[in-house]
Design an enzyme around this catalytic site. Structure first.
Site, PDB file in Angstrom:
ATOM      1  N   ARG A   1       0.853  -1.187   0.000  1.00  0.00           N
ATOM      2  CA  ARG A   1       0.000   0.000   0.000  1.00  0.00           C
ATOM      3  C   ARG A   1       0.892   1.241   0.000  1.00  0.00           C
ATOM      4  O   ARG A   1       1.910   1.296   0.698  1.00  0.00           O
ATOM      5  CB  ARG A   1      -0.916   0.022   1.227  1.00  0.00           C
ATOM      6  CG  ARG A   1      -1.933   1.176   1.133  1.00  0.00           C
ATOM      7  CD  ARG A   1      -2.825   1.277   2.361  1.00  0.00           C
ATOM      8  NE  ARG A   1      -3.696   2.449   2.201  1.00  0.00           N
ATOM      9  CZ  ARG A   1      -4.259   3.093   3.206  1.00  0.00           C
ATOM     10  NH1 ARG A   1      -4.054   2.709   4.454  1.00  0.00           N
ATOM     11  NH2 ARG A   1      -5.014   4.153   2.972  1.00  0.00           N
ATOM     12  N   HIS A   2       0.493   2.232  -0.774  1.00  0.00           N
ATOM     13  CA  HIS A   2       1.253   3.474  -0.886  1.00  0.00           C
ATOM     14  C   HIS A   2       1.443   4.157   0.467  1.00  0.00           C
ATOM     15  O   HIS A   2       0.730   3.864   1.443  1.00  0.00           O
ATOM     16  CB  HIS A   2       0.550   4.431  -1.841  1.00  0.00           C
ATOM     17  CG  HIS A   2      -0.815   4.845  -1.354  1.00  0.00           C
ATOM     18  ND1 HIS A   2      -1.008   5.805  -0.374  1.00  0.00           N
ATOM     19  CD2 HIS A   2      -2.052   4.412  -1.699  1.00  0.00           C
ATOM     20  CE1 HIS A   2      -2.291   5.954  -0.132  1.00  0.00           C
ATOM     21  NE2 HIS A   2      -2.953   5.118  -0.927  1.00  0.00           N
TER      22      HIS A   2
ATOM     23  N   ASN B   1      -5.140  11.131   3.664  1.00  0.00           N
ATOM     24  CA  ASN B   1      -5.146  10.028   4.620  1.00  0.00           C
ATOM     25  C   ASN B   1      -5.123  10.572   6.046  1.00  0.00           C
ATOM     26  O   ASN B   1      -5.884  10.131   6.915  1.00  0.00           O
ATOM     27  CB  ASN B   1      -3.923   9.132   4.436  1.00  0.00           C
ATOM     28  CG  ASN B   1      -3.984   8.242   3.221  1.00  0.00           C
ATOM     29  OD1 ASN B   1      -2.945   7.864   2.678  1.00  0.00           O
ATOM     30  ND2 ASN B   1      -5.170   7.867   2.768  1.00  0.00           N
TER      31      ASN B   1
ATOM     32  N   GLN C   1     -10.181   9.208  -0.676  1.00  0.00           N
ATOM     33  CA  GLN C   1      -9.416   9.594  -1.866  1.00  0.00           C
ATOM     34  C   GLN C   1      -9.935   8.948  -3.138  1.00  0.00           C
ATOM     35  O   GLN C   1     -10.284   9.618  -4.099  1.00  0.00           O
ATOM     36  CB  GLN C   1      -7.933   9.235  -1.679  1.00  0.00           C
ATOM     37  CG  GLN C   1      -7.258  10.093  -0.644  1.00  0.00           C
ATOM     38  CD  GLN C   1      -5.795   9.733  -0.468  1.00  0.00           C
ATOM     39  OE1 GLN C   1      -4.937  10.593  -0.501  1.00  0.00           O
ATOM     40  NE2 GLN C   1      -5.496   8.473  -0.255  1.00  0.00           N
TER      41      GLN C   1
ATOM     42  N   ARG D   1       0.391   9.013  -5.691  1.00  0.00           N
ATOM     43  CA  ARG D   1       0.785   8.525  -4.363  1.00  0.00           C
ATOM     44  C   ARG D   1       1.358   7.115  -4.435  1.00  0.00           C
ATOM     45  O   ARG D   1       2.274   6.772  -3.683  1.00  0.00           O
ATOM     46  CB  ARG D   1      -0.393   8.592  -3.394  1.00  0.00           C
ATOM     47  CG  ARG D   1      -1.645   7.818  -3.795  1.00  0.00           C
ATOM     48  CD  ARG D   1      -2.799   8.160  -2.857  1.00  0.00           C
ATOM     49  NE  ARG D   1      -4.037   7.429  -3.099  1.00  0.00           N
ATOM     50  CZ  ARG D   1      -4.996   7.809  -3.902  1.00  0.00           C
ATOM     51  NH1 ARG D   1      -4.863   8.941  -4.605  1.00  0.00           N
ATOM     52  NH2 ARG D   1      -6.102   7.098  -4.027  1.00  0.00           N
TER      53      ARG D   1
ATOM     54  N   GLU E   1      -6.951   2.913  -7.656  1.00  0.00           N
ATOM     55  CA  GLU E   1      -7.825   2.712  -6.507  1.00  0.00           C
ATOM     56  C   GLU E   1      -9.291   2.639  -6.911  1.00  0.00           C
ATOM     57  O   GLU E   1      -9.697   3.089  -7.988  1.00  0.00           O
ATOM     58  CB  GLU E   1      -7.602   3.847  -5.493  1.00  0.00           C
ATOM     59  CG  GLU E   1      -8.481   3.821  -4.241  1.00  0.00           C
ATOM     60  CD  GLU E   1      -8.339   2.585  -3.362  1.00  0.00           C
ATOM     61  OE1 GLU E   1      -8.584   1.470  -3.878  1.00  0.00           O
ATOM     62  OE2 GLU E   1      -7.999   2.741  -2.163  1.00  0.00           O
TER      63      GLU E   1
ATOM     64  N   HIS F   1      -3.310   0.316  -3.641  1.00  0.00           N
ATOM     65  CA  HIS F   1      -4.113   1.086  -2.698  1.00  0.00           C
ATOM     66  C   HIS F   1      -4.849   0.172  -1.727  1.00  0.00           C
ATOM     67  O   HIS F   1      -5.040  -1.019  -1.997  1.00  0.00           O
ATOM     68  CB  HIS F   1      -5.126   1.938  -3.462  1.00  0.00           C
ATOM     69  CG  HIS F   1      -4.503   2.791  -4.515  1.00  0.00           C
ATOM     70  ND1 HIS F   1      -4.087   4.081  -4.295  1.00  0.00           N
ATOM     71  CD2 HIS F   1      -4.196   2.528  -5.821  1.00  0.00           C
ATOM     72  CE1 HIS F   1      -3.568   4.588  -5.394  1.00  0.00           C
ATOM     73  NE2 HIS F   1      -3.621   3.659  -6.335  1.00  0.00           N
TER      74      HIS F   1
END
Length: 208
Positions: free
Chosen positions: A7-8, A14, A20, A57, A82, A140
């Protein structure tokens, strides 16, 4: 063949718990530090390639990882983007509850079965492109949760944190889970961020 889903790192959305989805929000400084920390964990293994969602991201997280591991620049794959949260994107938890209380459908939200239908074939195709190799895929929280639900149905996995790593084996045309929050031969690091359900009220509702 091994696939490691990452995951980024953290973004300002966040941190403020804004949903997002497809909105392209860049990493903040904490997110860049998390990407470096994840790189150090991944450095305990040998890798062949890094694939990424095209959102900034994820792509910056992947670029930091590739650079730190001495790998070629990450390859962007549109299918790893995402989940689309429709009109919920940009909303904080309280705003979501006010505009779409309870189980009120969110217009434009991508259904989970549609998310699985685009992500799983892309991962299987990546696996087939890199037989007998090890590949890092940066994506994501919503994407990773959908993959876990497809590969390991019936299991309620704990929080998906920014920078976390989750390992899968590709064998005989299918993916199987090796480890959620893979420690990579050492204890997992606390990367100092909230988890997906704390950051995304839509995911929190659906994970009850």
């Amino acid at each position: 063949m091994l696939l490691y889903l990452v995951r980024h790192g953290e973004t300002d959305w966040n941190r403020s718990r804004r949903i997002q989805g497809r909105t392209d929000i860049e990493l903040n400084d904490t997110g860049r530090e998390q990407a470096l920390a994840t790189s150090r964990r991944l450095a305990r293994r040998e890798w062949n390639a890094v694939i990424s969602s095209p959102l900034s991201r994820a792509l910056e997280t992947a670029s930091i990882i590739a650079s730190e591991l001495g790998l070629a620049a990450p390859v962007a794959n549109e299918a790893l983007v995402e989940r689309n949260y429709g009109e919920a994107e940009g909303l904080e938890n309280t705003e979501l509850d006010r505009r779409f209380p309870g189980d009120t459908p969110v217009p434009g939200r991508e259904e989970k079965h549609d998310l699985v239908a685009r992500v799983m074939p892309a991962l299987l195709e990546i696996a087939e492109q890199y037989p007998d190799q090890s590949v890092i895929v940066v994506s994501h929280g919503g994407v990773i949760r959908s993959v876990l639900g497809a590969v390991d149905p019936g299991t309620r996995h704990p929080s998906i944190k920014n920078g976390s790593v989750h390992s899968f084996l590709h064998e005989n045309g299918t993916l199987s889970l090796i480890a959620f929050d893979d420690p990579l031969a050492d204890s997992s690091l606390d990367l100092g961020t909230d988890d997906l359900d704390e950051q995304n009220a839509v995911e929190a509702r659906e994970n009850i």
